[in-house]
Enzyme design. Sequence first.
Site, PDB file in Angstrom:
ATOM      1  N   ALA A 272     -11.817   6.462  -0.128  1.00 37.41           N
ATOM      2  CA  ALA A 272     -10.446   7.188   1.018  1.00 37.41           C
ATOM      3  C   ALA A 272     -11.740   7.478   2.299  1.00 37.41           C
ATOM      4  CB  ALA A 272      -9.781   8.043   0.424  1.00 37.41           C
TER       5      ALA A 272
ATOM      6  N   GLU B 168     -13.688   1.801   6.226  1.00 37.04           N
ATOM      7  CA  GLU B 168     -12.537   0.851   5.289  1.00 37.04           C
ATOM      8  C   GLU B 168     -12.044   0.647   6.391  1.00 37.04           C
ATOM      9  OE1 GLU B 168     -10.198   2.480   1.877  1.00 37.04           O
ATOM     10  OE2 GLU B 168     -10.961   4.647   2.493  1.00 37.04           O
TER      11      GLU B 168
END
Lengths: 157, 753, 289
Positions: free
Chosen positions: B519, B715
Site C-alpha cells: 500500500a 503504485e
Amino acid sequence: MAGQLIPITLTVNGTTCRSEVPPHLTLLEFLRDTLNLTGSKRCCGEGECGACTAIMNGEAVNTCLILAAEADGSDLITVEGLSAMPYGARLQQTFLDQGAVQCGFCTPGMVVAAQYLLMNNPDPTPDEIREGLSGNLCRCTGYARIVEAVMGAAGDE
Amino acid sequence: MSNADAHSGITHSGIIGRPINRVGGPERVDGTYRYVGDIKIPNVLHTRLVHLDCGRARIHSVDTSAALQMPGVRAILSGKELPASVKRFGPANRDRPILAIDETTFHGEPVAIVAADTVWAAAQGAAAVVVDYQELPGIYTVEDALAPGAALVQDPALRPNSAYKETNILNEWKFGWGAVDSAEADLVVENDYTFPMMTQFAIEPFTYAVEPTSDGITVYSAIQHPNYLQRVIAEFLDMPLSRVRVIAPDPGGAFGGKQHAKFEPLLAYLALRIGRPLRLELTLEESFQAARRTSAQAHIRTGFQRNGTLVFQDVEINYLIGAYEDIAGRLVAKGSYAGGGGPYRIPNVRILARGVFSNTVPSTAMRGFGLPQMNWPVECQIDEAARELGIDPVELRMKNLPEYGEVFMPQDPPADGRWAETLRKGADAIGWGKPLPPGRGRGISMGLKLGPTTGASYAIVRLHGDGSATVLAGTSDMGQGARTVYTQIAAHELGLSPQRIMVVMGDTQGVPFDLQTSASRSAVFMGNAVLRACRDVARQVQELAAEHYKADAVIVEPGTVEVGGQRKTFDQVMTDRFSKVKGEVIGSGSARAEYDETHPLNGRPAFYEVTCTAVEIEVDKETGVMVFHKLVTVADVGRALNSQHVAMQDDGGAIQGLGHTVMEQYFMDDRGRVRNLGALDYRIPTTMDTPRELISLHVENGDGPGPYGAKGAAEGGILAVSPAVAAAVCAATGAMIRELPLTPQRIWEALHT
Amino acid sequence: MSALHYARPESLADAIAILEQYGPGARVLNGGTDLMVRFQKMQVTPEAIVDIKRVRDMSDAIVWDGDSVTIGARVVMTRLIRDERIRRRYPALVDAASTVGSIQIRNRATLAGNICNASPAADTVPPLLVHGATVQLVGSSGSRETPLDGFFLAPGKTARAPDELLVSITIPPHRSPYGAAFGRLTRRHGVDLASINMACAIDAERAVTFAFGAVGPTPITVKDTSGALADHTVSDAQRDAALQALIARTSPISDVRASAAYRSAMLLVIGRRVLAQAQQRRADFDARE
C-alpha cells in the site's frame, strides 16, 4: 546403479574448472550449485527471460538451455567476471547511476547481455540497444533507464 | 498520526530528495547479492510438488510406492495422508489446506510433495507419483459462479459465520453517498468493462526453505511481510512467535504477489515431520499457479450535466477471485471503495462490489490492489462523456477535480494535493491539443488510490561508538528502494554520510515489527518510525553530551549539538564519550494507524496517491498493431525523498500497466487449465514494447504525512495507463474497446468485425 | 526408467549407431534451444541425448558452389545473419532468422534444428520453402537428399527417420531477377513466436511462390499460377483475389496466439506487404549483385 558422470573442463571467468557432471545437469545449475556462482539467475527455463545469460566462447547464451556436459572445453564469462571485461565495470556503474536497478534479479543477466551488445556494437543507437536486450525481461524498471545506462557506457574503451 | 515533527528540518544536509544511488545496488550489478534461492543450507532436501492437469478433480488415491523407490527420493507426503489435526492457513480466513486433501480446487493445487537429495531426483520422483483422480466440472467465470444452483467452490464449513456461505460470493460490499436514483443527469453513460486475469510475474520465481532448529524453526522466504508470515507459521505450528524466525532476503520482485504465505506452512510441516531442512523452488509455470491478480467485470452508469459536471456514479463490479480467500476481502473492499469515484467530486455514488470464488489460481494482491480494475471503467466513462458532450477530456476532468482541502468522499480526509496541477503537468508533457500525424492518438487519465488505512511500523536506530549507525527496519526492499530512503533519513537526522549507515531488514529475530510492505506505506510509516528513532537517538546524544562535557547541550541542526559554545557532530560526541569504556546509543520509533470502526474500511487513509498518465500511440489499422511513442506519468508525492527513486517507481508501474493494457492475460480452457503458463505465451513487455519516450514527473508540495512531507509512491504509475491508452486508441481509430488487454487482434476485431 | 545417457560422438557413423541403438528413445542435441526447454519441462523424457556438435562431418560452414549454397547442420542463426553473401542473396532468410528468439537463442539455435523441430510456426522454414531448399540426410542405410517441401509431416514430425541426421541444407541457384521477402505477425514487438509467418519469392519467369507458417499443421507452399501476383500493373482487387486463392489453401486454427479469423485476415494483409517487398527486391536484384 551409479549414473553416468561426464568429465568436463572449462574456463570460467579465467579460471580453469574440472568437474564430473551428470547428464541432466544444466550449465546454469553447474554454475550456481557446483561452482557457487549464484549471480546467474534461474527464472523461465525456456530462454525467454535472459536472467541466466553468460558469454560463452564470445557469444551471449542462456545457460539454462545448455547442458553442463555440452560446455566442456568452453570459455565462459559470467556476471562474476564482468568487471574484468572491456565494458563491464563501466556498465555496472552506469546501471547504478541511471537508476536501472530495482529488485536486481534480472540485473546480472542484463549487464552481461549489455556487455555482449557493446562488444559487438560499441556505439549503438537506442533502438539497437532495445533490440540487443530484448531477450532479457525486467519487471521493475520499465527498461528506459536500462537503455540510458547502456548508452552511458557505450563508446570506445 | 501526528505530523508536527515530520515537517521540520528538511534543508540542512541536502540529502533529502537527492537522487543518491540505490543502496544495495553494487551487489546487484556484480551478482553477489544473495536472494533466497542463493542461500545454501547444509543437509537440505529439495522438494517438488505434484499437481494435476485439470481445473478441479476428486482425488481417489495417491500411490507413492514407485516414486519412493526412485534414487535419491527421501520422503513423499500427500494430502490424503495428512492427519486431521493439521491446520489450514490463510492471511484472513484460514481456509487453505497445505495440500489438496480430497479435491483439487484449481489448476496447479498440489496433491503431494516429494523430497529428495537433488532437484532432479525430486522432479523424477514427482513424475512417478500416480494419482488416481476423477476430473470434475469447475467454476471458472463470474457467470458460472453466480448462476442459480451453481456448485459451491468452497465448503460452507470453511466459513460458518458468513452470510454468503451457501453461495460462491465471498462477500458483498455496498458503499456510497448521496442519492443516485433521484439524481438528474443530462447524459447517462452506461457500459460494461472487463479486466483480465493476469499475474505479477516477478522475475524471481517463488522460492522457500525451512530449517527445523533445536529451539524452533527458521523459514526462508522472499516475503513482503516477514512478520505476517511469522504469525501465520506460529499459529499453524502452535509455536510462540519468539521461536519462529523468518529470514526474508530482499525479494527479486514481488508486486504484491509475495505478501502472504503460500508453501511455507507445507514445508514447515514436512520439515518438522522428517527432521530435515527442505527447500522448494517453484518453476515459473508454478509461480503463475501460485499467485495472480483478480480479474474483474464492471457494469457502470455515470451521469453528467451538459456542462460536464459529474452527477452520479453507479457501479457494480465483480472481482473473480480464486478458490481460497487469501486477501481478497480487503482487496475488493478497498479497490472498489476508492475507485468508485476516483479523484473526483461526485455528489451521488453507489458501489456494489463482490468477491466471487472460482476454481482458479488463488488471487492475491498486486500493485494497485484492486484499483486498476476499477479505475479502468471509471476513467473510460469520463472519456466517453467527453466525446458525447464535445468537451475536451482534460477540461472535463479539471472541472470535476476537488480543490485542495475539499471533502470529496464524505467519510474520508479532504483532498490532500493540488491535483489539477498533476493533470495539467501531464497534459503539457504529452503536448495535449497539439496536431498529430494521421494514425496517431493521445489519451489522458487520472487515478486515485487510498494510502494505507492501517499501519504499525517500529524501527530501532543504533548509533555506534564510532559514530556510524545501524537502522533496523522490518520493511522488505523488493526494489522500491526502502533501504535507500531510510539511509537518507538517518543520514540527514544523524548528520552522517550514507556510507556510514547500514539498514538491516528481513530477519524477525533481530529486526522489530513491521505490519507489512504494501500500500505504498513504507516511506510514510516506516519512514516516520525511522525518523522518530533517529530523533530519539538525537535526544539521547544531547543528554549524553551535556553529561560528558558537563555543559548545556542543544541540538542546533540534525546531527550537530552545541555544547559549551562549541559545535560538535554526533560522531565527535560518540567517539569522545565511548573512547574508554565502549557503548552505543539506541533509539526507537514507531508509527501507527489505529483501527476505526466508524469508517467503511475501518481506517481512514493516511494519504491519497494521485496520478496522471498520458500517452501518444499509433495504430496500424490493418493489423491492429500499436506503437507507443510517448508515455508520461505524473505523481503527487508530497515530497520526493529521492527524486530518482520516485521516477523509477513510476516508470516501472507505467510499464507494468502497459503490460495488462495491451498484452497480459491468462488463457483458460473449458477444463479450467491455464493454457499459457510460463514466459513463452504469457507476454510481458520487453525492451521493444516500451514507449520511445517514457517520462515520469512528480508534484511536490510537502503536504504528505510522511517524513518531510512525503506521501507514498510506487503504485500510482500503474493505475491510469489502461484508460489513457484506450482513449488514445479511440482517438486514433474511432474504436472504443472496453475489454482488456487491447491486443492487436482485439483492436483489429473492433475495427473490422 | 533407465538412467539418462549423454553421448558426444565424433563421427557420423558413431552418431548414427547410437541413434540406432536407442531408437525413439534418443534425442539429437544440436543448439538445444528447443530440446532443452522440453527436456526441463519433462515434455520429452529421452533415454539418450546425442550431442552432435563434435561430429566431424556436421559442418558449421556456409559453402557456395556457384550460386548454390549449402549450410551445414551446425550453422547457428547468428552466423547465418552475419554472413555478407547470405545477406545479399537471401535477405528473406536473414529477416526470418533474425526473428528467431532472442540474441542469446540465435547464438545457439541452428537452421537445421529449426527445421527438424518441425514447429508449424518455425520462422526460417517459409523462406527456405520458397527458395526451393533441399535437405541432406545421412542414416544407417546411406545418405539421401530430399526437398524441404514435403519434409514436414505433422507438428513436431518430419520425414527424418529416427536413425537419420540432417547434415546440411542446400538452396539452389536462382536466375535473376529474383526477389523474396519474409513477414510475420506477433503479439508484441519484442521476441515472440509468430502468430502467422510467411515468405514470398518471385523468380525470373515471374512465378510467385508463397509459403505460410502457423496456419496449418505444417508450413505450406503455394504457387500463383494466375500471373496476377507478379504483375504490379494489376488492380488491387485482382491482386487480392489471387492472394485469397492462395490463402484458401491454409487451415488456420484458434489458439492462445490468435484466432482463426484473425490469422486468415492477416494472411491477406501481411501477404500484400510481403509481396510488395518481394517485388521491390526483385526490381533491385541486379543492382545488388
